[in-house]
Design a protein around this motif. Structure first.
Motif, PDB file in Angstrom:
ATOM      1  N   MET A   1       0.835  -1.197   0.000  1.00 22.66           N
ATOM      2  CA  MET A   1       0.000   0.000   0.000  1.00 22.66           C
ATOM      3  C   MET A   1       0.874   1.254   0.000  1.00 22.66           C
ATOM      4  O   MET A   1       1.728   1.423   0.857  1.00 22.66           O
ATOM      5  N   ASN A   2       0.667   2.099  -1.008  1.00 20.11           N
ATOM      6  CA  ASN A   2       1.420   3.342  -1.113  1.00 20.11           C
ATOM      7  C   ASN A   2       0.633   4.441  -0.385  1.00 20.11           C
ATOM      8  O   ASN A   2      -0.386   4.918  -0.882  1.00 20.11           O
ATOM      9  N   TRP A   3       1.106   4.822   0.787  1.00 20.75           N
ATOM     10  CA  TRP A   3       0.380   5.786   1.605  1.00 20.75           C
ATOM     11  C   TRP A   3       0.327   7.168   0.974  1.00 20.75           C
ATOM     12  O   TRP A   3      -0.610   7.939   1.217  1.00 20.75           O
ATOM     13  N   SER A   4       1.318   7.510   0.167  1.00 17.30           N
ATOM     14  CA  SER A   4       1.305   8.827  -0.479  1.00 17.30           C
ATOM     15  C   SER A   4       0.115   8.956  -1.431  1.00 17.30           C
ATOM     16  O   SER A   4      -0.442  10.042  -1.596  1.00 17.30           O
ATOM     17  N   TYR A   5      -0.284   7.834  -2.062  1.00 17.06           N
ATOM     18  CA  TYR A   5      -1.454   7.863  -2.937  1.00 17.06           C
ATOM     19  C   TYR A   5      -2.709   8.214  -2.142  1.00 17.06           C
ATOM     20  O   TYR A   5      -3.531   9.032  -2.563  1.00 17.06           O
ATOM     21  N   LEU A   6      -2.846   7.592  -0.978  1.00 10.80           N
ATOM     22  CA  LEU A   6      -4.038   7.812  -0.160  1.00 10.80           C
ATOM     23  C   LEU A   6      -4.070   9.224   0.403  1.00 10.80           C
ATOM     24  O   LEU A   6      -5.139   9.842   0.507  1.00 10.80           O
ATOM     25  N   ILE A   7      -2.901   9.744   0.757  1.00 14.60           N
ATOM     26  CA  ILE A   7      -2.822  11.117   1.269  1.00 14.60           C
ATOM     27  C   ILE A   7      -3.235  12.110   0.188  1.00 14.60           C
ATOM     28  O   ILE A   7      -3.940  13.091   0.456  1.00 14.60           O
ATOM     29  N   LEU A   8      -2.818  11.843  -1.050  1.00 14.47           N
ATOM     30  CA  LEU A   8      -3.185  12.720  -2.161  1.00 14.47           C
ATOM     31  C   LEU A   8      -4.691  12.710  -2.388  1.00 14.47           C
ATOM     32  O   LEU A   8      -5.309  13.766  -2.598  1.00 14.47           O
ATOM     33  N   ILE A   9      -5.307  11.527  -2.334  1.00 15.33           N
ATOM     34  CA  ILE A   9      -6.755  11.428  -2.507  1.00 15.33           C
ATOM     35  C   ILE A   9      -7.475  12.155  -1.372  1.00 15.33           C
ATOM     36  O   ILE A   9      -8.455  12.872  -1.591  1.00 15.33           O
ATOM     37  N   LEU A  10      -6.986  11.977  -0.155  1.00 11.24           N
ATOM     38  CA  LEU A  10      -7.559  12.662   1.010  1.00 11.24           C
ATOM     39  C   LEU A  10      -7.476  14.176   0.825  1.00 11.24           C
ATOM     40  O   LEU A  10      -8.456  14.902   1.037  1.00 11.24           O
ATOM     41  N   ALA A  11      -6.308  14.656   0.410  1.00 10.43           N
ATOM     42  CA  ALA A  11      -6.103  16.099   0.226  1.00 10.43           C
ATOM     43  C   ALA A  11      -6.970  16.644  -0.902  1.00 10.43           C
ATOM     44  O   ALA A  11      -7.535  17.749  -0.788  1.00 10.43           O
ATOM     45  N   ALA A  12      -7.094  15.891  -1.996  1.00 12.41           N
ATOM     46  CA  ALA A  12      -7.909  16.336  -3.131  1.00 12.41           C
ATOM     47  C   ALA A  12      -9.371  16.461  -2.733  1.00 12.41           C
ATOM     48  O   ALA A  12     -10.063  17.408  -3.136  1.00 12.41           O
ATOM     49  N   THR A  13      -9.847  15.511  -1.933  1.00 16.56           N
ATOM     50  CA  THR A  13     -11.238  15.548  -1.478  1.00 16.56           C
ATOM     51  C   THR A  13     -11.490  16.757  -0.585  1.00 16.56           C
ATOM     52  O   THR A  13     -12.480  17.479  -0.766  1.00 16.56           O
ATOM     53  N   ILE A  14     -10.594  16.990   0.358  1.00 18.29           N
ATOM     54  CA  ILE A  14     -10.748  18.139   1.255  1.00 18.29           C
ATOM     55  C   ILE A  14     -10.668  19.440   0.469  1.00 18.29           C
ATOM     56  O   ILE A  14     -11.457  20.373   0.695  1.00 18.29           O
ATOM     57  N   ALA A  15      -9.748  19.505  -0.489  1.00 20.20           N
ATOM     58  CA  ALA A  15      -9.604  20.711  -1.308  1.00 20.20           C
ATOM     59  C   ALA A  15     -10.885  21.002  -2.077  1.00 20.20           C
ATOM     60  O   ALA A  15     -11.332  22.154  -2.160  1.00 20.20           O
ATOM     61  N   GLY A  16     -11.490  19.956  -2.645  1.00 18.77           N
ATOM     62  CA  GLY A  16     -12.738  20.148  -3.373  1.00 18.77           C
ATOM     63  C   GLY A  16     -13.849  20.656  -2.472  1.00 18.77           C
ATOM     64  O   GLY A  16     -14.657  21.504  -2.871  1.00 18.77           O
ATOM     65  N   GLY A  17     -13.895  20.152  -1.229  1.00 25.69           N
ATOM     66  CA  GLY A  17     -14.918  20.597  -0.302  1.00 25.69           C
ATOM     67  C   GLY A  17     -14.695  22.006   0.213  1.00 25.69           C
ATOM     68  O   GLY A  17     -15.656  22.731   0.518  1.00 25.69           O
ATOM     69  N   VAL A  18     -13.449  22.419   0.304  1.00 23.17           N
ATOM     70  CA  VAL A  18     -13.119  23.750   0.824  1.00 23.17           C
ATOM     71  C   VAL A  18     -13.504  24.846  -0.177  1.00 23.17           C
ATOM     72  O   VAL A  18     -13.852  25.964   0.218  1.00 23.17           O
ATOM     73  N   ILE A  19     -13.478  24.526  -1.463  1.00 27.55           N
ATOM     74  CA  ILE A  19     -13.745  25.547  -2.492  1.00 27.55           C
ATOM     75  C   ILE A  19     -15.073  26.265  -2.259  1.00 27.55           C
ATOM     76  O   ILE A  19     -15.098  27.508  -2.173  1.00 27.55           O
ATOM     77  N   PRO A  20     -16.211  25.562  -2.172  1.00 22.19           N
ATOM     78  CA  PRO A  20     -17.463  26.314  -1.966  1.00 22.19           C
ATOM     79  C   PRO A  20     -17.576  26.966  -0.591  1.00 22.19           C
ATOM     80  O   PRO A  20     -18.359  27.907  -0.415  1.00 22.19           O
ATOM     81  N   MET A  21     -16.784  26.497   0.374  1.00 27.90           N
ATOM     82  CA  MET A  21     -16.834  27.104   1.714  1.00 27.90           C
ATOM     83  C   MET A  21     -16.047  28.406   1.783  1.00 27.90           C
ATOM     84  O   MET A  21     -16.274  29.223   2.671  1.00 27.90           O
ATOM     85  N   THR A  22     -15.095  28.582   0.868  1.00 32.93           N
ATOM     86  CA  THR A  22     -14.217  29.757   0.924  1.00 32.93           C
ATOM     87  C   THR A  22     -14.439  30.733  -0.229  1.00 32.93           C
ATOM     88  O   THR A  22     -14.193  31.928  -0.077  1.00 32.93           O
TER      89      THR A  22
END
Length: 243
Positions: A1-22
């Motif tokens: 399991m490549n943890w960097s892949y999962l961190i990137l997916i986690l970050a991309a999801t949070i980034a997408g959610g932050v857009i309409p909030m900011t």
């Protein structure tokens, strides 16, 4: 399991959610072209990397599971109302209530399915990083749509953060679960390829729906939307360099 892949997916999801909030006012075409680009990229990755893998493993039986996955996604969007491909369904003058629970359930099941193939051991070494990029790209408009709908459901800022953080963890959790169980139990290892075929069907449904429907009033393909789709397909071709 490549943890960097999962961190990137986690970050991309949070980034997408932050857009309409900011961002107070998002241009309506932004989500259309973002969906077109990421949908085309996911489509290309699915065709170029995932399809050959499952047909190599399952032969003609792969088509059965891909078709089942396609119609499974049809069922799931009855719960999520198509948020996977950009449908917001915010309240109108005549409909003020948003049924939040089925929306979250449908989208979370879809997100869980997305994560399972990330725990699969592909023969094609370029498949996993390509899939990771495709899923991460798709997460941005997916999370953006989710939080937009939740904001129209009058969720507090604390609730919005709780929703996006929990939602961001679903796909990485599914990937970790699939990887860990696959290493311990042969039956799980053998089953992952079938689940991957189901996910391929879901991806094909989502991406093709984005091409011809999402964000347009008359289901038309504008010149800029075609350019966004073309850019996504070209990027998918470039993932072949991972080989």
């Amino acid at each position: 399991m490549n943890w960097s892949y999962l961190i990137l997916i986690l970050a991309a999801t949070i980034a997408g959610g932050v857009i309409p909030m900011t961002v107070k006012r998002i241009h309506p075409n932004f989500s259309i072209y973002l969906l077109a680009f990421t949908g085309a990229f996911l489509f290309g990755v699915t065709i170029m990397h995932l399809l050959p893998e499952v047909y190599h493993e399952l032969g003609h039986a792969a088509g059965i599971y891909i078709a089942l996955g396609f119609f499974l996604q049809v069922f799931l969007q009855q719960l999520s109302h198509g948020m996977e491909h950009g449908h917001t369904h915010v309240p109108s003058e005549h409909h003020h209530h948003i049924a939040v629970t089925p929306l979250l359930l449908g989208l979370s099941i879809h997100a869980f399915m997305e994560g399972i193939p990330l725990g699969f051991h592909f023969e094609d070494r370029s498949a996993l990083p390509s899939l990771m990029l495709g899923v991460a790209a798709h997460k941005i408009p997916e999370a953006l749509t989710l939080i937009t709908v939740m904001m129209h459901a009058n969720k507090s800022r604390m609730e919005l953060w709780r929703i996006i953080l929990l939602f961001a963890c679903v796909t990485p959790f599914a990937a970790i679960l699939a990887s860990q169980l696959g290493e311990r139990f042969t039956v799980v290892t053998n089953s992952l390829v079938y689940v991957t075929a189901l996910v391929i069907g879901a991806f094909l449904h989502i991406s093709t729906t984005i091409f011809y429907e999402s964000g347009t009033k008359h289901h038309e393909l504008s010149r800029r939307k075609v350019m966004a789709i073309g850019a996504g397909i070209v990027l998918a071709f470039l993932t072949l360099l991972f080989e």
